[in-house]
Design an enzyme around this catalytic site. Sequence first.
Site, PDB file in Angstrom:
ATOM      1  N   GLU A  80       0.827  -1.162   0.254  1.00  0.00           N
ATOM      2  CA  GLU A  80       0.045  -0.107   0.060  1.00  0.00           C
ATOM      3  C   GLU A  80       0.959   1.332  -0.095  1.00  0.00           C
ATOM      4  O   GLU A  80       0.478   2.240  -0.824  1.00  0.00           O
ATOM      5  CB  GLU A  80      -0.976  -0.077   1.225  1.00  0.00           C
ATOM      6  CG  GLU A  80      -2.046  -1.005   1.104  1.00  0.00           C
ATOM      7  CD  GLU A  80      -1.864  -2.492   1.388  1.00  0.00           C
ATOM      8  OE1 GLU A  80      -0.720  -2.697   2.092  1.00  0.00           O
ATOM      9  OE2 GLU A  80      -2.372  -3.305   0.890  1.00  0.00           O
ATOM     10  N   HIS A  99     -12.001  -5.396   7.765  1.00  0.00           N
ATOM     11  CA  HIS A  99     -12.582  -5.149   6.354  1.00  0.00           C
ATOM     12  C   HIS A  99     -13.828  -4.257   6.656  1.00  0.00           C
ATOM     13  O   HIS A  99     -15.083  -4.312   5.817  1.00  0.00           O
ATOM     14  CB  HIS A  99     -13.124  -6.429   5.890  1.00  0.00           C
ATOM     15  CG  HIS A  99     -12.093  -7.342   5.358  1.00  0.00           C
ATOM     16  ND1 HIS A  99     -11.344  -8.111   6.463  1.00  0.00           N
ATOM     17  CD2 HIS A  99     -11.735  -7.839   4.244  1.00  0.00           C
ATOM     18  CE1 HIS A  99     -10.486  -8.727   5.743  1.00  0.00           C
ATOM     19  NE2 HIS A  99     -10.697  -8.609   4.469  1.00  0.00           N
TER      20      HIS A  99
END
Lengths: 390, 387
Positions: B124, B194
């Site tokens: 990321e 999530h």
Amino acid sequence: MRKMLAAVSRVLAGAAQKPASRVLIASRNFANDATFDIKKCDLHRLEEGPPVTTVLTREDGLKYYRMMQTVRRMELKADQLYKQKIIRGFCHLCDGQEACCVGLEAGINPTDHLITAYRAHGFTFTRGLPVRAILAELTGRRGGCAKGKGGSMHMYAKNFYGGNGIVGAQVPLGAGIALACKYNGKDEVCLTLYGDGAANQGQIFEAYNMAALWKLPCIFICENNRYGMGTSVERAAASTDYYKRGDFIPGLRVDGMDILCVREATKFAAAYCRSGKGPILMELQTYRYHGHSMSDPGVSYRTREEIQEVRSKSDPIMLLKDRMVNSNLASVEELKEIDVEVRKEIEDAAQFATADPEPPLEELGYHIYSSDPPFEVRGANQWIKFKSVS
Amino acid sequence: MAAVASRAAGILRLRAAGAERRWCGPRCAGLVQGFLQPGGEDAAQKRRVAHFTFQPDPESLQYGQTQKMNLFQSITSALDNSLAKDPTAVIFGEDVAFGGVFRCTVGLRDKYGKDRVFNTPLCEQGIVGFGIGIAVTGATAIAEIQFADYIFPAFDQIVNEAAKYRYRSGDLFNCGSLTIRAPWGCVGHGALYHSQSPEAFFAHCPGIKVVIPRSPFQAKGLLLSCIEDKNPCIFFEPKILYRAAVEQVPVEPYKIPLSQAEVIQEGSDVTLVAWGTQVHVIREVASMAQEKLGVSCEIIDLRTIVPWDMDTVCKSVVKTGRLLISHEAPLTGGFASEISSTVQCKHVIDDFLEKAKLTFLSQEQCCLTTIKFAVVGIPNGVRKNVS
């Protein structure tokens, strides 16, 4: 009759040098142990590698077989429970990779430490937790190892630090555990696992540097199952020689489908670390049959033929079974009996996991902080207050 | 979502006349009236299933032909329009090539080629850093972070590099053509990693824009605005709406302005502010309030979290006198605290200052060597900065 024979053999066995069963077995005509050739490991910055032959005793063989079969059955049961919506959330299964978890455990002591990412059910079992605790954690019940609050990705046990959701984040943690091992001076090592996808995370290289600089007893292990979620290794990594990615850290590439290969490599790596030479890197070449998680069918980025081929040629349980039967370490019937016992054990565990009650609602706020007087946590609306106790 | 559904239900439970008044807590700028009763002891014991109903907006005919699309299809449409219009636009992220884990980039690689839609490895920090680099050269970079929960390794790049580039180079360089997209918010089974809503972390950083749509029509317009905006933008997409939200969305490109909140429903008794999925929960709450209590709610969808539309919200609160903000993120430090304190500050102090004929001076600036921050009431014509 059997008990009598056992008693007799116990007497004959003398000062318990050999377990009584071994003497008993001799009368049943199995071999005590057998020597096997294992694949030579590719080496990076190492003069010598693990041995290319190893001795497997019957006892160990049966133990590994049972453990691998338990992990396999447990994962398949989890698959079934997930499809029945008894397990919710995320579920990452490791069937196909049993040789890794059982082999690694066989090469280290229970006092050594292990940390891995989210494909952790196998490791949770090999590190000592019973199947029922694992399945109950998956179904989110109070009998689970994290009291039902962790789920699939957050399972912990003694000397097993999980169970971590964020990819690559566990590797610096593993280096830290290794530092503690060195500091405590008890000759322990830390196995820090990550996958082929995580191998491209920056923090892994930060951990390599720290571990090598301070000669930490850390075994970095890359479980290369060829796919990071849906991306094959060739499309994700400039260098797929993960065992060389440590650069200044010596590495070895191990056949992760052969439990004996994994065991020998782990013993070699652990001895290397324990001797104070610093970290070492192992790449286990393995394969997972399921998709990345239960929401991934697993066939959109690889062919069914490929999965079938691995299953028929390199299945770890099949490989061990063939070896044991062919060198007369066990009979097919005996192994089938173990299968039946394992199935029953898993059934019972699944029963427990389905029937156990969920954690009580009062415990929802527990363990946010560690604090002496419990404090209040606001719930889903401002009139619901949970006590946070730790 | 369960949070607000139950909070709303709690607030709106009707009681016999003459019931007690209760503070509705630090998030409300005004007292909730006496007929609203909290849930009580048994609220803690009951489980509430999180649910909401997506409420589509009426079809907009001003942008040409429309097509039925759900949220991920509207995102694909926006990206398709961008790549068609802007030859320098590239899309990259984890697994975007085959279409993405939420199917937001389906078909784009086939249409525009593998050098414009490509996968990155799992990194990321690398993805965002790389995106900043592309943007600095002037190309349009559309980066995808697979889940908002994973944006934290990139936090340093966003806050320290992207947000401050224009300022620290004296406008010589900027990475304004960077847009970061990430699925956001709770989905029911996401648990710790999530489900997060990290907009408040980024709200604390001047230099970037954070945008959250509530529906496919809004998403396409806002995303196209973000891509064309000359500032680095973070576009959070409510993942639970990817399939659940279906609306008629124009096929041609169109833009919805950033930093403009939308008053979805006019009302007179209380202002309800929300963004993303919560807007639909709030709409249900408003209709329940109207039906059961005769309370007329004004609903505002904030749309851009930062820089946010203070004027619309403040104007609405001046009208109704009460404010309720609802979001999915954790309470402490959540963006609602910023909105409520600003509204109270401006509302109360503006009123006072006007009467006392003083000027309200507020300045927010963050730079490496000097921090100038002044919130003072001072006589007109005299300005003083406190360093």
